[in-house]
Design an enzyme around this catalytic site. Structure first.
Site, PDB file in Angstrom:
ATOM      1  N   HIS A 199      -9.608  -4.171  -4.242  1.00 48.49           N
ATOM      2  CA  HIS A 199      -9.192  -4.103  -2.833  1.00 48.49           C
ATOM      3  C   HIS A 199     -10.169  -3.208  -2.070  1.00 48.49           C
ATOM      4  O   HIS A 199     -10.706  -2.253  -2.630  1.00 48.49           O
ATOM      5  CB  HIS A 199      -7.770  -3.538  -2.736  1.00 48.49           C
ATOM      6  CG  HIS A 199      -7.202  -3.665  -1.353  1.00 48.49           C
ATOM      7  ND1 HIS A 199      -7.375  -2.700  -0.408  1.00 48.49           N
ATOM      8  CD2 HIS A 199      -6.504  -4.670  -0.762  1.00 48.49           C
ATOM      9  CE1 HIS A 199      -6.779  -3.099   0.726  1.00 48.49           C
ATOM     10  NE2 HIS A 199      -6.246  -4.287   0.526  1.00 48.49           N
ATOM     11  N   GLU A 203     -10.734 -11.476   1.401  1.00 52.58           N
ATOM     12  CA  GLU A 203     -10.263 -10.517   2.401  1.00 52.58           C
ATOM     13  C   GLU A 203     -11.475  -9.885   3.098  1.00 52.58           C
ATOM     14  O   GLU A 203     -12.043  -8.908   2.583  1.00 52.58           O
ATOM     15  CB  GLU A 203      -9.472  -9.394   1.734  1.00 52.58           C
ATOM     16  CG  GLU A 203      -8.156  -9.817   1.152  1.00 52.58           C
ATOM     17  CD  GLU A 203      -7.138  -8.678   1.210  1.00 52.58           C
ATOM     18  OE1 GLU A 203      -6.035  -8.916   1.698  1.00 52.58           O
ATOM     19  OE2 GLU A 203      -7.461  -7.555   0.791  1.00 52.58           O
ATOM     20  N   LYS A 236       0.840  -1.208   0.000  1.00 50.23           N
ATOM     21  CA  LYS A 236       0.000   0.000   0.000  1.00 50.23           C
ATOM     22  C   LYS A 236       0.873   1.254   0.000  1.00 50.23           C
ATOM     23  O   LYS A 236       1.761   1.377  -0.827  1.00 50.23           O
ATOM     24  CB  LYS A 236      -0.967  -0.059   1.189  1.00 50.23           C
ATOM     25  CG  LYS A 236      -1.819  -1.327   1.167  1.00 50.23           C
ATOM     26  CD  LYS A 236      -2.800  -1.384   2.299  1.00 50.23           C
ATOM     27  CE  LYS A 236      -2.811  -2.758   2.915  1.00 50.23           C
ATOM     28  NZ  LYS A 236      -3.785  -2.952   3.957  1.00 50.23           N
TER      29      LYS A 236
HETATM   30  P1  PGA Z   1      -3.351  -6.506   6.424  1.00 43.90           P
HETATM   31  O1  PGA Z   1      -3.764  -6.007   4.975  1.00 43.90           O
HETATM   32  O2  PGA Z   1      -2.539  -7.756   6.256  1.00 43.90           O
HETATM   33  O3  PGA Z   1      -2.566  -5.379   7.003  1.00 43.90           O
HETATM   34  O4  PGA Z   1      -4.606  -6.779   7.168  1.00 43.90           O
HETATM   35  C1  PGA Z   1      -4.178  -6.902   3.971  1.00 43.90           C
HETATM   36  C2  PGA Z   1      -4.506  -6.148   2.701  1.00 43.90           C
HETATM   37  O5  PGA Z   1      -4.824  -4.947   2.760  1.00 43.90           O
HETATM   38  O6  PGA Z   1      -4.470  -6.735   1.608  1.00 43.90           O
END
Ligand code: PGA
Length: 248
Positions: free
Chosen positions: A94, A165, A11
């Protein structure tokens, strides 16, 4: 033999220097030992030109992608053709795009279809329910709608990954139990062809990765926070290695 892919979604966590340095460390690691699995990296797109200049990638285990198809056009001016060829993946859908950029499901499905049909990149389609949707029992319905109806049609020939997710799990430290993840992955599996890989993402870290690996349906993990630091990422890689050595 089971293989696990580790996908690191950085990110906006890292600046350019930090991204380049983390990739160099991973590159050195993978040039020393031919680990048994692939690592997909999704850095800030603006850092890709510097990153791709750095790496040797002897065993071809590091693969690179963008965090959303919209970045492909943005960075194409920055990348020469040879570098551009090194980008083989794109995350799409996402929760950051769905929530913060207000991209609805139709927009995501359109982007997915364009990726599949025109870009040649492998889409990593993120699907998942919000906390409210989980609480009202609509998880499976929501996810079904997030998967393109024609995902198995023959014109979609390039590889494809679906990452489950749960929105409420991203960056929160909260992870569904294995049974809950299995139920969702089984439901996704019933909608897609055999060759579509299934990932889990949402607060994966060194402490929970072993437990999650017990879910046979998981082909890989999409990891945010815990992938942005070399020790933490290496710790996860080693745990995956150890688990596979024991079970394969
Ligand atoms: P995280 O993020 O592992 O910090 O929960 C996962 C993502 O945003 O794909």
């Amino acid at each position: 033999m089971r293989k696990i892919i580790i996908a690191a979604n950085w990110k906006k966590y890292l600046n350019q220097e930090e991204s380049v340095s983390l990739v160099s460390q991973l590159n050195d690691l993978f040039n020393l030992k031919n680990y048994n699995h692939q690592v997909m990296l999704f850095p800030d797109a603006n850092h890709l030109p510097s990153i791709l200049k750095e790496i040797e990638n002897k065993y071809g285990l590091l693969t690179f992608g963008v965090q959303d198809p919209s970045f492909i056009n943005k960075i194409s001016d920055l990348l020469s053709d040879t570098f551009y060829e090194k980008i083989s993946l794109s995350i799409v859908g996402h929760s950051d795009r769905r929530i913060n950029h207000k991209e609805d499901n139709d927009t995501t499905l359109k982007k997915f279809s364009e990726l599949k049909n025109y870009s040649g990149l492998c889409p990593v389609l993120c699907v998942g329910e919000t906390e409210a949707q989980k609480n009202d029992g609509s998880t499976l319905d929501i996810i079904k709608k997030q998967i393109p109806e024609n995902i198995n049609s023959s014109k979609y020939s390039n590889e494809c990954i679906i990452a489950y997710e749960p929105v409420w799990s991203i960056g929160t430290g909260k992870v569904p139990n294995n049974k809950e993840i299995e139920t969702v992955l089984n439901s996704i599996k019933s909608l897609v062809d055999e060759n579509v890989k299934l990932f889990y993402g949402g607060s994966v870290d060194i402490n929970n990765v072993e437990k999650l690996l017990e879910i046979d349906l998981i082909d890989g993990f999409l990891i945010g926070g815990a992938s942005t630091n070399f020790e933490s990422l290496l710790g996860i890689i080693k745990k995956v290695d150890k688990f596979l050595e024991k079970t394969n």
